[in-house]
Design a protein around this motif. Structure first.
Motif, short mmCIF file in Angstrom:
data_model
loop_
_atom_site.label_atom_id
_atom_site.label_comp_id
_atom_site.label_asym_id
_atom_site.label_seq_id
_atom_site.Cartn_x
_atom_site.Cartn_y
_atom_site.Cartn_z
N SER A 205 0.88 -1.13 0.05
CA SER A 205 -0.01 -0.06 -0.17
C SER A 205 0.91 1.10 -0.24
N ALA A 206 0.62 2.52 -0.72
CA ALA A 206 1.52 3.41 -1.11
C ALA A 206 0.77 4.61 -1.31
N ALA A 219 5.44 6.94 0.82
CA ALA A 219 5.33 6.23 2.05
C ALA A 219 4.77 4.76 1.79
N LEU A 220 5.36 3.65 2.27
CA LEU A 220 4.94 2.57 1.91
C LEU A 220 4.67 1.65 2.94
N ALA A 340 3.83 -0.46 -5.69
CA ALA A 340 3.49 0.78 -5.15
C ALA A 340 2.91 2.00 -5.68
N GLU A 341 3.52 1.74 -6.96
CA GLU A 341 3.06 3.18 -7.90
C GLU A 341 1.49 2.82 -8.49
N PRO A 349 -4.62 -1.62 -1.97
CA PRO A 349 -3.51 -2.33 -1.60
C PRO A 349 -3.24 -3.20 -2.79
N VAL A 350 -1.93 -3.38 -3.33
CA VAL A 350 -1.64 -4.24 -4.75
C VAL A 350 -0.74 -5.44 -4.30
N THR A 351 -1.32 -6.45 -4.86
CA THR A 351 -0.18 -7.58 -4.92
C THR A 351 0.86 -7.66 -5.73
#
Length: 355
Positions: A205-206, A219-220, A340-341, A349-351
Motif C-alpha cells: 500500500s503506498a 510512504a509504503l 507501490a506506484e 493495496p496491490v499484490t
C-alpha cells in the motif's frame, strides 16, 4: 609472469555511463581490483567521458555504449547509464555474451525487466544487480540477528531512506525518464527487506507525492510473507538519512548506515537499557578499523567496491557464477516499486507480481 601475460589473464571490463557516481565509486574500485583490466569507457556526454578517462588510462573511449558492447573486446560490462537505458544496454550486453553488472533499477517497467532476465538466462553469463548495500557489514549483521532468532518473534519493522535536495540531472526529476524516489531509493530498501528478513514482499500500500520533482516522496506499507508489516519512507527532498529498525518480542534492532559502526540491539524493557547503551558506546571503540574504512570509501560506503569485487570474482570463475544479488533479485525489487506506484494511483493495496 610478464606484464603482458598478467594482463591477458585479467577480466577485460568496459564501463558504460561515466557520470558522477561511476567516477567516484565504480571506476576507482575497478581500477584497484586485482584481476581487472579496464579496456573501454562509454558516455554520450563528452565532458563526463573526458573526466572519466584519467581513471582508466589504457581504455578506449566511446561516445556510444553500443559500440563498446559490440566491438571493444570487453568480456564484462558495468552499466551505470541513466535508469531509462538500463534494460536496453543490459540486454544488448547479455545477447553479446558479456557478463553484466547493472546498476539498479533493473528497468523502469516490468516488461523490459522480464526481457533482461530472459536474455540473462539465455546467455548463461554472470548477471548481477547493483544492490551493493547487501555487502554492507551492518545489514549483513542485521540479517544474522534476525535469522538467528535473537529478536524473538518479529512484530514489525520500519525503514527510512531519504536525501537532501540537490542538483540532479533532468532525467532524475521525471518518472518517465527513470526518476523519482521509488526507483532511486525505494528499490534499494525493497531489496534489503527481502535480504534481511529472508521473505518476499507480497502486498504493497503506498502514497506517492511530489515536492521539487515528480514522485520525489513515497510512504509504503509492505506486507511480507508470513504477515510481517514493514513501513517505509523515501524522499529525495528531505534530509540525509538511511535507517532500519526491527521490533521483536525479545528486543529491538536499530542501524543507521551513515552513523552506526555496528547494529544496536536493545532489550524489550528499559531495565538495564542505560547501562547497556553505555557499554555499546564504549564498545564502539572496537570498530575503529571499520570507521577508517568508511572514511576512505567513496561516499563513505565501502560496499560499492565489495559488490564489484564479488562480480569480478564470479566473472573470472574464482567463485560460483551464482552470485547474489542477481538480475532476478533486480526484478523482485522492481515489482515492489511498480506495485507501490499502482497502489498510489488506485488507492488500494496491490499484490506484488511474482513473474
Amino acid at each position: 609472469m610478464s606484464d603482458a601475460v598478467a594482463r591477458a589473464a585479467r577480466l577485460k571490463v568496459g564501463v558504460v555511463g561515466c557520470g558522477r557516481v561511476a567516477r567516484a565509486a565504480h571506476l576507482p574500485a575497478l581500477a584497484r581490483a586485482e584481476g581487472v583490466e579496464l579496456v573501454a569507457l562509454a558516455d554520450g556526454d563528452a565532458e563526463s567521458l573526458r573526466a572519466a578517462a584519467p581513471r582508466a588510462p589504457r581504455a578506449t573511449l566511446h561516445a556510444d555504449w553500443r559500440e563498446l558492447v559490440e566491438s571493444s573486446g570487453a568480456e564484462a560490462v558495468v552499466v551505470c547509464l541513466p535508469n531509462a537505458l538500463h534494460a536496453e544496454a543490459a540486454t544488448a550486453a547479455l545477447e553479446a555474451g558479456r557478463h553484466v553488472y547493472l546498476e539498479k533499477p533493473l528497468a523502469t517497467n516490468l516488461a523490459d525487466a522480464r526481457a533482461v532476465v530472459a536474455a540473462w538466462r539465455r546467455a548463461g553469463t554472470v548477471g548481477m544487480i547493483g544492490f551493493n548495500y547487501r555487502f554492507n557489514r551492518l545489514y549483513a549483521a542485521a540479517r544474522r540477528h534476525v535469522l538467528s532468532g535473537r529478536l524473538g518473534g518479529l512484530v514489525a519493522a520500519r525503514t527510512v531512506f531519504s536525501t537532501a535536495e540537490r542538483d540532479a540531472p533532468s532525467w532524475k526529476r521525471a518518472r518517465g525518464s527513470g526518476g523519482g524516489a521509488l526507483l532511486d531509493l525505494g528499490s534499494h530498501h525493497a531489496d534489503l527487506v527481502r535480504f534481511v528478513f529472508g521473505r518476499e514482499v507480497r502486498e504493497v500500500s503506498a502514497d506517492v507525492w511530489s515536492r521539487r520533482g515528480e514522485d520525489d516522496c513515497a510512504a509504503l506499507r509492505l506486507r511480507l510473507s508470513g504477515g510481517l508489516i514493514v513501513q517505509s519512507f523515501f524522499s529525495t527532498a528531505a534530509v540525509e538519512e538511511d535507517r532500519l529498525e526491527i521490533y521483536g518480542d525479545a528486543g529491538k534492532l536499530g542501524v543507521d548506515r551513515y552513523l552506526s559502526l555496528d547494529v544496536r540491539v536493545t532489550d524489550p524493557t528499559l531495565r538495564g537499557a542505560r547501562v547497556k547503551r553505555l557499554r555499546g558506546a564504549l564498545g564502539a571503540l572496537r570498530h575503529g578499523a571499520y570507521l577508517l574504512e568508511k572514511l576512505r570509501a567513496p561516499a563513505n560506503e565501502p560496499s560499492y567496491a565489495t559488490a564489484l569485487l564479488a562480480f569480478v570474482a564470479a566473472a573470472r570463475g574464482v567463485v560460483s557464477r551464482d552470485v547474489k544479488p542477481d538480475l532476478e533479485d533486480g526484478f523482485r525489487s522492481l515489482a515492489v516499486v511498480v506495485a507501490a506506484e499502482e497502489s498510489a494511483r488506485t488507492r488500494r493495496p496491490v499484490t506484488v507480481s511474482e513473474e
